[in-house]
Scaffold this active site. Structure first.
Site, short mmCIF file in Angstrom:
data_model
loop_
_atom_site.label_atom_id
_atom_site.label_comp_id
_atom_site.label_asym_id
_atom_site.label_seq_id
_atom_site.Cartn_x
_atom_site.Cartn_y
_atom_site.Cartn_z
N CYS A 1 1.29 -5.41 -4.22
CA CYS A 1 -0.08 -5.84 -4.48
C CYS A 1 -0.59 -5.29 -5.81
CB CYS A 1 -0.97 -5.46 -3.30
SG CYS A 1 -2.53 -6.35 -3.28
N HIS B 1 2.00 -7.16 1.85
CA HIS B 1 2.07 -5.72 2.13
C HIS B 1 3.06 -5.39 3.24
CE1 HIS B 1 -1.47 -4.20 -0.12
NE2 HIS B 1 -1.94 -5.43 0.03
N GLU C 1 4.20 -2.59 4.04
CA GLU C 1 3.86 -1.31 4.69
C GLU C 1 2.81 -1.49 5.79
OE1 GLU C 1 2.59 -2.40 1.99
OE2 GLU C 1 0.58 -1.63 1.65
#
Lengths: 85, 234
Positions: B86, B203, B205
């Site tokens: 990002c 994302h 994560e």
């Protein structure tokens, strides 16, 4: 010598400008139906102390190339003048 | 093996990345403050998401001049592994470490939702555990993720197989309605020509544990770990 640089950064042709499109449709809503296109950009005023106007222009150009504009998507217009007291 | 997560002023996914690496996958992980000048012998560096320097001027434009970026530049030049997620991706393109640019979303809005991605290149350290064309579910959360580059550059990018992830439908189908932000060629993530640097808007994560609705993101980090392990033992 104190100089004033005025820099206008705009998107290069062919780069989509969603803010411009949104503003155009807002203008249409307000009754400005004649609006064909709106382009957005950024304005910077940089005051600097240099030995000459030419030197100021050279330094400002470097600033634009290095930081103020992203050459992949943006172009800029640069004007320099002596700062009046 | 050591991972480093860079912390810029305004990073806000740094702890999420740290959590996945240190707690979920249990590898040695350190935070690297943006003013540090060396990477403390990390084997892989993550540039996390967030709003570094308040997104002032352009996203990623100021973070690019942080002292740690010189160390990252040198690390990349030596073939080091770097992943930008990002805002991290935005920093990598602003730095010229990955090609292209990230424009505001075509919708003019911040978009936060799950997306489907097709893994287009499985010959990278980040994706070697995937099967070609595998579809994964990973969320996006950004205002400027609309990938752009001029057409000759796109041809090079495609030819060199640098497109790693594309937005798609649940079965891998490509269609404008599955492209959330107007990205050129449905691009969600790209790699450098040597495949050691990855930038992606989604994302991973945020979806590395079942409790979060998807664990697909874990496989990217796991690929990295396995790749590093194999290289160490080989």
């Amino acid at each position: 010598m104190k100089c004033r640089g005025k820099i206008i950064v705009t998107l290069r042709p062919g780069v989509f400008d969603p803010q411009g499109v949104t503003i155009k449709s807002a203008l249409h809503t307000l009754g400005y139906g004649e609006t064909l296109e709106v382009k957005t950009g950024k304005f910077f005023e940089v005051i600097l102390e240099t030995e000459s106007l030419e030197k100021a222009k050279e330094r400002l150009q470097e600033m634009c190339d290095q930081l103020l504009a992203n050459p992949v998507i943006e172009q800029y217009l640069l004007e320099v003048e002596e700062q009046s007291r | 093996m050591k991972f480093g997560v860079v912390v810029f002023p305004g990073s806000n996914c740094d702890y999420d990345c740290y959590h996945v690496l240190a707690n979920v996958l249990q590898v040695n992980t350190v935070f690297l403050w943006h003013e540090e000048k060396d990477l403390r012998s990390c084997d892989c560096v993550i540039l996390p998401g967030g709003f570094s320097y308040g997104d002032y001027l352009r996203t990623g434009a100021i973070a690019r001049f942080s002292p740690i970026m010189q160390a990252i530049r040198d690390f990349i030049a030596q073939g080091g592994l770097v992943m930008g997620i990002c805002n991290g991706f935005q920093i990598l393109v602003e730095s010229g470490l990955l090609p292209g640019a990230l424009l505001p979303n075509i919708t003019g809005r911040f978009i936060c939702k799950y997306t489907y991605l097709r893994v287009e290149n499985v010959h990278t350290p980040f994706t070697h555990l995937f099967t070609p064309g595998e579809v994964v579910k990973i969320p996006i959360a950004h205002h400027q993720g609309n990938f752009f580059m001029h057409s000759p550059d796109l041809l090079t990018l495609r030819k060199q197989e640098q497109v790693v992830f594309r937005y798609c439908g649940p079965h891998g189908e490509r269609d404008p309605r599955f492209n959330p932000n107007g990205s050129l060629d449905d691009i969600a993530g790209i790699a450098s020509a040597n495949f050691r640097v990855l930038g992606m808007m989604p994302h991973p994560e945020r979806c590395a544990e079942d409790i979060l609705g998807s664990h697909d993101g874990r496989k990217i980090f796991f690929s990295l770990i396995q790749w590093l392990e194999e290289r160490k033992s080989g």
